[in-house]
Scaffold this active site. Structure first.
Site, PDB file in Angstrom:
ATOM      1  N   HIS A 116      11.569  15.857  27.369  1.00  0.00           N
ATOM      2  CA  HIS A 116      12.300  14.673  27.492  1.00  0.00           C
ATOM      3  C   HIS A 116      11.500  14.011  26.879  1.00  0.00           C
ATOM      4  O   HIS A 116      11.017  14.409  26.198  1.00  0.00           O
ATOM      5  CB  HIS A 116      12.434  14.531  28.807  1.00  0.00           C
ATOM      6  CG  HIS A 116      12.675  15.209  29.773  1.00  0.00           C
ATOM      7  ND1 HIS A 116      14.542  15.773  29.826  1.00  0.00           N
ATOM      8  CD2 HIS A 116      12.615  16.462  30.900  1.00  0.00           C
ATOM      9  CE1 HIS A 116      15.078  17.128  30.927  1.00  0.00           C
ATOM     10  NE2 HIS A 116      13.393  17.599  31.371  1.00  0.00           N
TER      11      HIS A 116
ATOM     12  N   GLU B 232       8.027  12.665  34.866  1.00  0.00           N
ATOM     13  CA  GLU B 232       8.099  14.100  33.952  1.00  0.00           C
ATOM     14  C   GLU B 232       7.668  13.994  32.252  1.00  0.00           C
ATOM     15  O   GLU B 232       6.824  14.700  32.111  1.00  0.00           O
ATOM     16  CB  GLU B 232       9.672  14.228  34.009  1.00  0.00           C
ATOM     17  CG  GLU B 232       9.265  16.107  33.697  1.00  0.00           C
ATOM     18  CD  GLU B 232      11.162  17.126  33.475  1.00  0.00           C
ATOM     19  OE1 GLU B 232      10.168  18.265  33.173  1.00  0.00           O
ATOM     20  OE2 GLU B 232      11.272  16.530  34.091  1.00  0.00           O
TER      21      GLU B 232
ATOM     22  N   HIS C  60       7.058  21.227  30.850  1.00  0.00           N
ATOM     23  CA  HIS C  60       8.053  20.637  32.185  1.00  0.00           C
ATOM     24  C   HIS C  60       7.886  20.189  33.566  1.00  0.00           C
ATOM     25  O   HIS C  60       6.438  21.154  33.191  1.00  0.00           O
ATOM     26  CB  HIS C  60       9.749  21.509  31.554  1.00  0.00           C
ATOM     27  CG  HIS C  60      10.835  20.951  30.866  1.00  0.00           C
ATOM     28  ND1 HIS C  60      11.342  19.682  30.693  1.00  0.00           N
ATOM     29  CD2 HIS C  60      11.093  21.599  29.876  1.00  0.00           C
ATOM     30  CE1 HIS C  60      12.528  19.743  29.480  1.00  0.00           C
ATOM     31  NE2 HIS C  60      11.154  21.169  29.013  1.00  0.00           N
TER      32      HIS C  60
ATOM     33  N   GLU D 137       7.872  24.984  34.200  1.00  0.00           N
ATOM     34  CA  GLU D 137       7.650  23.871  34.780  1.00  0.00           C
ATOM     35  C   GLU D 137       6.327  23.851  35.297  1.00  0.00           C
ATOM     36  O   GLU D 137       6.698  24.619  36.376  1.00  0.00           O
ATOM     37  CB  GLU D 137       9.343  23.917  35.909  1.00  0.00           C
ATOM     38  CG  GLU D 137      11.021  23.701  36.241  1.00  0.00           C
ATOM     39  CD  GLU D 137      11.143  22.791  35.121  1.00  0.00           C
ATOM     40  OE1 GLU D 137      10.174  21.489  35.002  1.00  0.00           O
ATOM     41  OE2 GLU D 137      12.476  22.309  34.796  1.00  0.00           O
TER      42      GLU D 137
END
Length: 370
Positions: free
Chosen positions: A159, A196, A250, A332
């Protein structure tokens, strides 16, 4: 043991012929150009031995025993059983429980542009994909003598902190390999508002520093752009750079009661000119090594809410994986919606351990079989 080095004419490099340390040749005459060159190469070999030894000890200290290092002059480092253990089957995670993009510094490669509204975006560029071997691509010529010299790593932090103020741009549909989806998303955040995007960019910078210390050339998919880039552009940049390994960083937004990390592997996807088959085996090798290294460095366990014992899952809905032609995985690092994981994310010391686990996993993967 007899030396196996030979000079430019194929003759054994006998220690009686020259003393490279003194600069004098046989009978005290000045050393030849060949002798001086050999002396320089010998010093480089010794430095590389020391560096590789230090690296092996560091990896052993974190519990990672999955590397096989080719020492100079043909001396082969020991290999453990773990280095050859078959990867366990991956679990398929439900779509929507994670990312589809990463964000890290921008790679100095041509970036495709987002097509005008109403036009079908192009697929990933046609670039020679790696073989189906479980190992990394062959190394390129290095110059530093460090373990990852000649290797190109791309880091893709998930992101972008600016995505929230560019909703029109990131909501645009782009081709993602067998499907279309949003250009990007804002990502998730902790209950206290730590995003995040902030987390992934911080960990990316830390991992880059650690990898560069081992001699790798480290590129970002982005670093200073105001928003995005779109998931198809992120994949295209990794392909154009011909990266030896790509890791998209992430943090998940799973159920608050669940915690732990997981690594997402590409699944078999074939659509138009997209075919992930060549990257499945090397990506699984990268993901398995990364999961083990991350677990050892951070002390965290695989996600409790995904039913995976090894921390590996596969996804077919992530454009960043579907469009890649290079070995690539997503990690993640934990669950931002869980209070325990969230406290770790906001701790800079834990973020350093997370970056260390990522860098160690990438290093171990790239050193396999060399």
């Amino acid at each position: 043991m007899t030396s196996d080095r030979r000079d430019d004419r194929g003759r054994p490099d006998d220690a009686r012929d020259a003393d490279p340390r003194s600069g004098a040749g046989f009978f005290g005459h000045p050393a030849s150009h060949e002798a001086r060159s050999e002396a320089a190469r010998d010093r480089l070999r010794r430095r590389r031995r020391v560096t590789l030894t230090v690296l092996a000890l560091a990896l052993a200290a974190t519990g990672i025993t999955t590397i096989a290092v080719a020492w100079p002059n043909g001396h082969d480092a020991g290999r453990t059983g773990a280095a050859h253990a078959p990867a366990s089957p991956a679990t398929t995670a439900a779509p929507g429980t994670g990312p589809d993009s990463g964000a890290a510094g921008r790679a100095p490669v041509p970036a495709p542009t987002t097509p005008p509204d109403g036009q079908q975006p192009s697929t990933a560029p046609t670039i020679a994909a790696p073989t189906t071997s479980a190992g990394p691509p062959p190394p390129r010529a290095g110059t530093t003598g460090l373990p990852l010299s000649g290797r190109v790593v791309m880091i893709d932090p998930g992101h972008n902190p600016g995505n929230g103020s560019h909703s029109r741009e990131i909501n645009k549909q782009v081709y993602a390999g067998g499907l279309t989806k949003e250009c990007d998303t804002t990502g998730t955040e902790t209950d206290k508002g730590y995003t995040e995007a902030e987390f992934t960019l911080d960990v990316a910078h830390r991992a880059k520093r650690l990898l560069e210390a081992q001699g790798a050339t480290v590129l970002y998919t982005w670093e200073t752009e105001a928003w995005g880039p779109c998931v198809n552009e992120r994949a295209a940049r990794g392909n154009a750079a011909e990266a030896d390994a790509i890791v998209s960083i992430h943090a998940d937004g799973g159920p608050a009661s669940g915690r732990g990390f997981h690594v997402i592997l590409p699944a078999s996807v074939k659509d138009k000119n997209v075919d992930t088959t060549p990257i499945l085996a090397p990506s699984r090798a990268l993901g398995s090594t990364l999961a083990a290294a991350f677990r050892a460095a951070t002390g965290t366990s695989p996600a409790t809410y995904l039913g995976t014992q090894d921390g590996l899952v596969t996804r077919t809905d992530l454009g960043g994986l579907n469009l890649s032609t290079r070995p690539k995985v997503f990690i993640e690092c934990g669950n931002m919606r869980n209070a325990t994981d969230a406290a770790q994310f906001t701790d800079p010391n834990w973020r350093e351990r997370a970056a260390s686990g990522i860098a160690t996993g990438i290093t171990a993967y790239l050193l396999k079989g060399t």
